[in-house]
Scaffold this active site. Structure first.
Site, PDB file in Angstrom:
ATOM      1  N   HIS A  93       0.838  -1.208   0.000  1.00  0.00           N
ATOM      2  CA  HIS A  93       0.000   0.000   0.000  1.00  0.00           C
ATOM      3  C   HIS A  93       0.871   1.256   0.000  1.00  0.00           C
ATOM      4  O   HIS A  93       0.635   2.199  -0.771  1.00  0.00           O
ATOM      5  CB  HIS A  93      -0.912   0.001   1.229  1.00  0.00           C
ATOM      6  CG  HIS A  93      -1.508   1.337   1.544  1.00  0.00           C
ATOM      7  ND1 HIS A  93      -2.468   1.943   0.754  1.00  0.00           N
ATOM      8  CD2 HIS A  93      -1.250   2.213   2.563  1.00  0.00           C
ATOM      9  CE1 HIS A  93      -2.788   3.113   1.271  1.00  0.00           C
ATOM     10  NE2 HIS A  93      -2.068   3.301   2.365  1.00  0.00           N
TER      11      HIS A  93
ATOM     12  N   HIS B  34       4.487   6.863   5.704  1.00  0.00           N
ATOM     13  CA  HIS B  34       3.295   7.398   6.376  1.00  0.00           C
ATOM     14  C   HIS B  34       2.604   6.417   7.318  1.00  0.00           C
ATOM     15  O   HIS B  34       1.892   6.828   8.227  1.00  0.00           O
ATOM     16  CB  HIS B  34       2.300   7.940   5.341  1.00  0.00           C
ATOM     17  CG  HIS B  34       1.426   6.902   4.693  1.00  0.00           C
ATOM     18  ND1 HIS B  34       1.877   6.071   3.694  1.00  0.00           N
ATOM     19  CD2 HIS B  34       0.139   6.569   4.912  1.00  0.00           C
ATOM     20  CE1 HIS B  34       0.878   5.272   3.318  1.00  0.00           C
ATOM     21  NE2 HIS B  34      -0.181   5.547   4.048  1.00  0.00           N
TER      22      HIS B  34
ATOM     23  N   ASP C 180      -2.472   9.182  -0.381  1.00  0.00           N
ATOM     24  CA  ASP C 180      -3.000   8.090   0.440  1.00  0.00           C
ATOM     25  C   ASP C 180      -4.497   7.927   0.216  1.00  0.00           C
ATOM     26  O   ASP C 180      -5.000   6.813   0.048  1.00  0.00           O
ATOM     27  CB  ASP C 180      -2.699   8.386   1.917  1.00  0.00           C
ATOM     28  CG  ASP C 180      -3.045   7.232   2.836  1.00  0.00           C
ATOM     29  OD1 ASP C 180      -3.020   6.065   2.374  1.00  0.00           O
ATOM     30  OD2 ASP C 180      -3.343   7.475   4.015  1.00  0.00           O
TER      31      ASP C 180
ATOM     32  N   ARG D  53      12.118 -11.533  33.878  1.00  0.00           N
ATOM     33  CA  ARG D  53      12.038 -12.339  32.661  1.00  0.00           C
ATOM     34  C   ARG D  53      11.266 -11.611  31.557  1.00  0.00           C
ATOM     35  O   ARG D  53      11.621 -11.698  30.377  1.00  0.00           O
ATOM     36  CB  ARG D  53      11.393 -13.693  32.973  1.00  0.00           C
ATOM     37  CG  ARG D  53      12.342 -14.643  33.702  1.00  0.00           C
ATOM     38  CD  ARG D  53      11.613 -15.812  34.358  1.00  0.00           C
ATOM     39  NE  ARG D  53      12.565 -16.773  34.903  1.00  0.00           N
ATOM     40  CZ  ARG D  53      13.247 -16.617  36.036  1.00  0.00           C
ATOM     41  NH1 ARG D  53      13.088 -15.498  36.750  1.00  0.00           N
ATOM     42  NH2 ARG D  53      14.086 -17.555  36.459  1.00  0.00           N
TER      43      ARG D  53
END
Length: 486
Positions: A62, A110, A248, A421
């Protein structure tokens, strides 16, 4: 006055390696393309989580398409400026290459701040923070004097408003230290509100520009420095960001439907009929996209094998070309406001034109037939609960006091074996960013309570950085390992 030489500069925050903007821009490209954040996009969701069909888009594919649209749009704008003989007037002579490249690389970057499972990942992080963060603060910090109440409120608000765009700024500046030019970083500063500030009312002059958080408190000093260097007024945008945003909008408007076809969710006939029916709801202004769909459908419906692909390709090319031409016109029509970053909407939003309606039609079809698809919704819910579950697994790191956490950090003997941990599972890159922030705090001679509050804030950021940086598959794997669920 429009003077791009004041916006497109070679300035960097720290290590200046080139004093020529074109060479500095090329240096940007190399750092961005080779960054781990870009590589991780190949295993992050665009629409369909955990997709094995390579033809269906990931965040990386994309972003590559957005990059190409942005390049085309930037070159179209420059060509129209040149036809008006205003290249020199706008001080763009010699900056054409950088103008295009900055937009291209902003488009590639982006989505780098998006967490696993996209917007549902953002929702999961914010839900968990709002449900748990006050209790974590109380357990770690304890009761605080009244004079620190406002600081507490600010830090908690900032933490509870995770946004992918703000995380992108954090990645390029703090986590990966890409040492980009101010101009390159400013190109991805899509929203101009710090995360702890409240959303503005709709009638505010910057309501759109600040509708979402654009950066976090942790990067506030850097952003203030950036806007000062580039002569950007508070609350305003960098002009090239509008181009990235439009690219976009054009990309996902068509791509989501193409992916649905590849997945078998929509047939060619169903796609065509959905576009036609949705367009009819907008009356005369809907005829533009309806007529395009009808013309291309009539041309390919009798093909034997590749009619779906032919329809998609021809439809995408036609729509993209015209939207790019229109977006360039809007950019230049509002050039003065856009240059100063105060144009309070996207180039392709709320213009009430046939092009605006075309994008709305595509978006509405996607919402009905793609985003509400049962497979998509099930996977989004899975992602949400996995992210919230993983945050709960790591909650121990946020509830202990700083002195105890310091023992864990230094790998010294402590009373928290499970927390130790968990800490050792964190990324060294994120731990290093946390460590640098704490070293800066130590130089400020803060009171103990104030230091502890800021330290805790950066500890929360450490955990958010770690989990939001995971790919879709890895976040599930990590949750399965820690929860013993297979």
């Amino acid at each position: 006055m429009i003077d791009y030489s004041k916006k497109i500069t070679y300035l960097k925050k720290e290590r200046n390696t080139h004093e020529n903007i074109n060479w500095a821009t090329e240096s940007n490209r190399g750092r961005i393309v080779n960054s781990p954040a870009i590589r991780r996009l190949q295993q992050k969701t665009q629409v369909f989580p955990l997709e094995i069909n390579a033809a269906v888009r990931s965040r990386l594919t994309h972003s590559l398409e957005v990059q190409q649209n942005a390049r085309y749009l930037a070159r179209t704008i420059l060509e129209k400026i040149e036809k008006e003989n205003k290249i020199e007037e706008y001080k763009l002579n010699g900056l054409e290459h950088s103008f295009v490249s900055l937009v291209e690389m902003a488009s590639l970057m982006h989505d780098i701040g998006n967490p696993p499972f996209g917007h549902f990942g953002e929702l999961a992080i914010n839900e968990w923070m709002n449900e748990n963060i006050i209790k974590c603060f109380k357990n770690s910090i304890g009761k605080i004097p009244k004079k620190f109440k406002n600081l507490k409120k600010k830090l908690l608000a900032d933490i509870s408003n995770f946004e992918g765009n703000a995380q992108a700024i954090r990645i390029v500046h703090t986590l990966q230290d890409l040492n980009l030019t101010y101009s390159q970083t400013a190109s991805i500063l899509k929203y101009t509100r710090v995360a702890y500030d409240k959303k503005l009312s709709k009638n505010n002059e910057y309501s759109y520009l600040q509708k979402k958080p654009g950066y976090f408190f942790s990067e506030e000093d850097f952003v203030n420095e950036l806007i000062s260097k580039l002569n950007i007024n508070k609350g305003c945008r960098f002009p090239l960001t509008y181009i990235m945003e439009a690219a976009d909008d054009i990309s996902y408007g068509i791509a989501d439907l193409e992916d649905a076809v590849d997945k078998g969710i929509l047939s060619l006939k169903k796609l065509y009929e959905s576009i036609k029916n949705e367009a009819e709801k907008f009356g005369e202004k809907g005829k533009y996209i309806q007529e395009i769909a009808e013309k291309i459908y009539s041309e390919v419906k009798n093909e034997t094998y590749i009619k779906v692909n032919t329809f998609i390709v021809n439809f995408r090319v036609k729509i993209a070309n015209e939207l790019i031409s229109f977006a360039s016109d809007i950019y230049l029509k509002n050039h003065h406001d856009i240059y100063h970053g105060r144009y309070n909407k996207a180039l392709l939003e709320d213009n009430d034109t046939k092009y605006d309606i075309a994008l709305k039609v595509l978006k509405n079809v996607a919402i009905k037939h793609v985003f509400k698809n049962s497979e998509v919704e099930a996977l989004e819910l899975k992602g949400k609960f996995v992210i919230k579950g993983l945050l709960t697994c790591y909650k121990e790191i946020l509830i202990i006091k700083y002195d105890d956490f310091l023992l864990i950090f230094n790998d010294e003997k402590n009373d928290y074996p499970s927390t130790s941990r968990l800490f050792r599972r964190l990324s060294n890159k994120h731990i290093n960013a946390y460590s640098k922030s704490i070293e800066k705090l130590k130089k400020q001679n803060l009171k103990k309570t104030e230091f502890n509050m800021y330290e805790w804030y950066y500890r929360v950021r450490l955990l958010i950085d770690f989990i939001s940086g995971m790919t879709d598959e890895y976040v599930i794997k990590e949750y399965q390992e820690l929860s013993a669920i297979k």
